[in-house]
Scaffold this motif. Structure first.
Motif, PDB file in Angstrom:
ATOM      1  N   LYS A 142      -0.084   7.112  -2.379  1.00 21.60           N
ATOM      2  CA  LYS A 142      -1.317   7.541  -3.057  1.00 21.60           C
ATOM      3  C   LYS A 142      -2.508   6.694  -2.630  1.00 21.60           C
ATOM      4  O   LYS A 142      -3.622   7.205  -2.457  1.00 21.60           O
ATOM      5  CB  LYS A 142      -1.129   7.470  -4.569  1.00 21.60           C
ATOM      6  N   THR A 143      -2.276   5.374  -2.462  1.00 23.49           N
ATOM      7  CA  THR A 143      -3.375   4.492  -2.022  1.00 23.49           C
ATOM      8  C   THR A 143      -3.827   4.873  -0.620  1.00 23.49           C
ATOM      9  O   THR A 143      -5.035   4.896  -0.320  1.00 23.49           O
ATOM     10  CB  THR A 143      -2.915   3.024  -2.056  1.00 23.49           C
ATOM     11  N   ARG A 144      -2.868   5.180   0.277  1.00 21.90           N
ATOM     12  CA  ARG A 144      -3.230   5.587   1.637  1.00 21.90           C
ATOM     13  C   ARG A 144      -4.074   6.864   1.595  1.00 21.90           C
ATOM     14  O   ARG A 144      -5.061   7.005   2.325  1.00 21.90           O
ATOM     15  CB  ARG A 144      -1.960   5.815   2.466  1.00 21.90           C
TER      16      ARG A 144
ATOM     17  N   LYS B 281      -5.600  -5.022  -3.898  1.00 22.64           N
ATOM     18  CA  LYS B 281      -5.240  -4.298  -2.687  1.00 22.64           C
ATOM     19  C   LYS B 281      -6.264  -4.515  -1.580  1.00 22.64           C
ATOM     20  O   LYS B 281      -5.935  -4.414  -0.398  1.00 22.64           O
ATOM     21  CB  LYS B 281      -5.090  -2.807  -2.992  1.00 22.64           C
TER      22      LYS B 281
ATOM     23  N   VAL C 224     -10.089   0.719  -4.086  1.00 25.96           N
ATOM     24  CA  VAL C 224      -8.705   0.547  -4.538  1.00 25.96           C
ATOM     25  C   VAL C 224      -8.493  -0.708  -5.366  1.00 25.96           C
ATOM     26  O   VAL C 224      -7.358  -1.019  -5.724  1.00 25.96           O
ATOM     27  CB  VAL C 224      -7.758   0.527  -3.325  1.00 25.96           C
TER      28      VAL C 224
ATOM     29  N   ILE D  61       0.866  -1.180   0.000  1.00 23.69           N
ATOM     30  CA  ILE D  61       0.000   0.000   0.000  1.00 23.69           C
ATOM     31  C   ILE D  61       0.910   1.240   0.000  1.00 23.69           C
ATOM     32  O   ILE D  61       1.636   1.484   0.966  1.00 23.69           O
ATOM     33  CB  ILE D  61      -0.925   0.030   1.224  1.00 23.69           C
TER      34      ILE D  61
ATOM     35  N   THR E 145      -5.969   7.906  -0.827  1.00 24.57           N
ATOM     36  CA  THR E 145      -7.301   7.586  -1.377  1.00 24.57           C
ATOM     37  C   THR E 145      -8.195   6.946  -0.323  1.00 24.57           C
ATOM     38  O   THR E 145      -9.383   7.285  -0.175  1.00 24.57           O
ATOM     39  CB  THR E 145      -7.155   6.638  -2.582  1.00 24.57           C
TER      40      THR E 145
END
Length: 597
Positions: free
Chosen positions: A549-551, A580, A576, A546, A553
């Motif tokens: 950017k994923t965090r 993920k 996501v 992770i 989002t």
């Protein structure tokens, strides 16, 4: 050659005088240059070039001294002590005019007037000029005043007269005789006879008062107060010392130059102060150099003082002059004042040269450090270490590198403590030093000339165990210990560590303190950065796969980690993606498939 006093001259093959000397016994002195045991390089170079010798016999040793000075001025020999010209220093000129002017100048024009000086410190010269113009209101204009021109009304008064700063001899507001009397008193001040003039002024004031000429008495009173105030400012010693010359010698430190300070004392006040720089081309002893300087300077200043205060015995007597080496009292204070001026002049010249050549200062500091710590090499490469933590948390360390006593910031290194006990400061220091120099050994990187630890005996001992006992390296170690107020107060060196005699006011001590402050700053900054990152740490940072950017989002959609724990895999997949989402499910719920919806 005769065993008589005189001056000798060495000539080269081209017929040029290369050295002029003096001697109480010519034969013995000249023979000393040709002995086998002469080991001074400069003297050997001089002797190699001697093709002819001439000499002049005189009656007394004093005459030999004066003759040597005259011949040096005439021939300017290459291997002689050369006195640097003081022509750039200012003088006070009293012009030879019908209505003389008094002003400062750096140019001496023959026949234009009488010159007093030179003045090494322009501040004292301007103070004298200010006193002169306050007392006597002499003219400052450049008009070609003459008695005939004034009587015919050829001149007009200027602003200086209207603001009461000039007596206006141009329009006959003061007679030529009275103006000349004022100039005569000015000359007394320039000669240093201010106390005598003050007494005369006071006596005249009393006479005017008795004669009920109160306006003139008030004017003289103001003049007397100015003179008395000036005398008190220039007072140095007892007024019983009426006419004394004081000389001191300060070595330049490099064997190439020497500084001779000259003070002239009249009625307890210093009225001349000057420092001469001598260029040494042969290793003359201090007694000979000072004797040469005394003869030269007294001749230049036309001094006829009957007593000369010197720091050591002089073997070259001067007729009707007594040499005194004081041990206590006012004369000792005068000698200390002269020595202080000579040292200050040397320091000023050193600072000037180091501004033009900064590397000179760095080399000087490195040589001082090498001598103090008895290092085998010049400390061109110095490294300093320091640790930082709070209650054992977020332990870090820093290493700063100095090249030629200047920070090499690109070579700074920061370390996260991994192996050592969080509460053991010595073990942390050992870990960092071990990692640093083991890697330098493996990579073949040049090792430092000196290691400086931010701490006292304990840190030095800990570092020594790693450097010498484990890694078998021969690197000198020094320590900078702090006092109870966390201020650097002493330098340690050796084993067992001993305090090095270095004054906290010394320039080198300030540089070492700056080095210690720098490594402390780097370590503290790194520790704060690490602590800040830990404070902002999120549980999502621990999920492998992770990214940032994923965090961002996930937090934007779910608002908090608590809500993520309450969400299902389908909820994550909608935000996501499935891959993920499985990672998040595995992190929050392990292998359990039953999740709360």
């Amino acid at each position: 050659m005769p065993d008589l006093p005189g001056s000798y001259q060495f000539w080269n093959a081209e017929g040029v005088v290369i050295y002029v000397g003096k001697a109480k016994r010519l034969k013995r002195r000249v023979a000393s240059y040709f002995r086998k045991e002469v080991d001074r390089l400069k003297t050997r170079l001089l002797v190699d070039k001697i093709a002819n010798i001439t000499y002049t016999v005189v009656k007394t040793e004093e005459d030999a001294l004066l003759l040597e000075n005259e011949l040096i001025k005439k021939y300017q020999p290459r291997y002689n002590i050369l006195l640097k010209d003081g022509k750039t220093y200012p003088y006070i000129c009293v012009t030879k005019e019908e209505f003389p002017r008094v002003f400062s100048t750096r140019r001496r024009v023959k026949g234009a007037g009488v010159y007093y000086g030179p003045y090494a410190h322009t501040g004292s010269m301007h103070a004298i000029l200010q006193l002169v113009h306050q007392l006597f209101r002499l003219r400052t204009c450049r008009l070609a005043l003459s008695a005939d021109g004034v009587s015919q009304g050829k001149f007009k008064s200027c602003l200086e007269y209207h603001i009461n700063r000039c007596e206006a001899p141009c329009i006959a507001k003061v007679s030529r005789e009275d103006y000349a009397a004022s100039v005569k008193q000015v000359v007394e001040i320039l000669k240093g006879n201010t106390r005598t003039l003050a007494k005369q002024t006071y006596d005249e004031m009393q006479r005017c008062s008795d004669a009920m000429n109160f306006e003139r008495a008030e004017e003289l009173k103001q003049r007397y107060l100015l003179l008395d105030n000036y005398c008190s400012k220039s007072e140095v010693v007892s007024t019983a010392l009426t006419d004394i010359d004081v000389f001191s010698l300060t070595d330049g430190g490099d064997g190439k130059v020497a500084y001779v300070n000259y003070l002239h004392v009249v009625n307890g006040a210093v009225n001349q102060a000057f420092t001469y720089e001598y260029k040494r081309t042969i290793d003359e002893v201090a007694e000979e150099l000072l004797a040469t300087a005394i003869a030269e300077i007294r001749l230049r200043f036309q001094s006829d003082a009957k007593e000369v205060v010197v720091p050591f015995e002089i073997e070259w007597p001067i007729a009707d002059v007594v040499f005194t080496v004081p041990q206590r009292g006012d004369k000792k204070k005068l000698l200390e004042l002269s020595l202080m001026n000579g040292r200050q002049y040397r320091l000023d010249r050193l600072k000037q040269s180091e501004k033009l050549n900064p590397e000179q200062r760095q080399t000087r500091l490195m040589k001082q450090l090498q001598q103090l710590l008895q290092l085998p090499h010049l400390p061109m490469h110095v490294e300093c270490f320091d640790n930082s933590n709070i209650a054992g948390a977020n332990s870090v360390a820093a290493c700063v590198v100095y090249r030629s006593m200047k920070p090499a910031r690109k070579e700074y290194r920061k370390y996260i403590i991994r192996e050592s006990d969080a509460q053991d400061d010595y073990a942390q220091m050992q870990e960092v030093v071990r990692r640093r120099y083991r890697r330098m050994q493996e990579e073949g990187t040049p090792l430092p000339d000196l290691i400086v630890t931010d701490g006292g005996v304990g840190h030095m001992t800990a570092v020594r165990k790693v450097v010498e006992d484990e890694l078998h390296l021969s690197i000198p170690i020094a320590g900078l210990a702090k006092d109870g107020r966390h201020r650097t107060h002493e330098l340690l060196s050796g084993f067992p560590p001993q305090v090095v005699a270095l004054s906290p006011k010394a320039e080198l001590f300030h540089v070492l303190t700056q080095m210690q402050d720098e490594v402390h700053r780097v370590a503290i900054s790194f520790h704060r950065d690490k602590r800040s990152k830990h404070a902002l740490h999120s549980e999502l940072d621990d999920v492998k796969g992770i990214g940032v950017k994923t965090r961002e989002t996930l937090l934007k959609h779910f608002k908090s980690v608590k809500r993520m724990r309450e969400a299902g895999e389908e909820d994550f997949a909608a935000v996501v993606g499935k891959a993920k989402a499985r990672l998040l499910r595995a992190h929050f719920y392990g292998n359990n498939d039953g999740v709360s919806q």
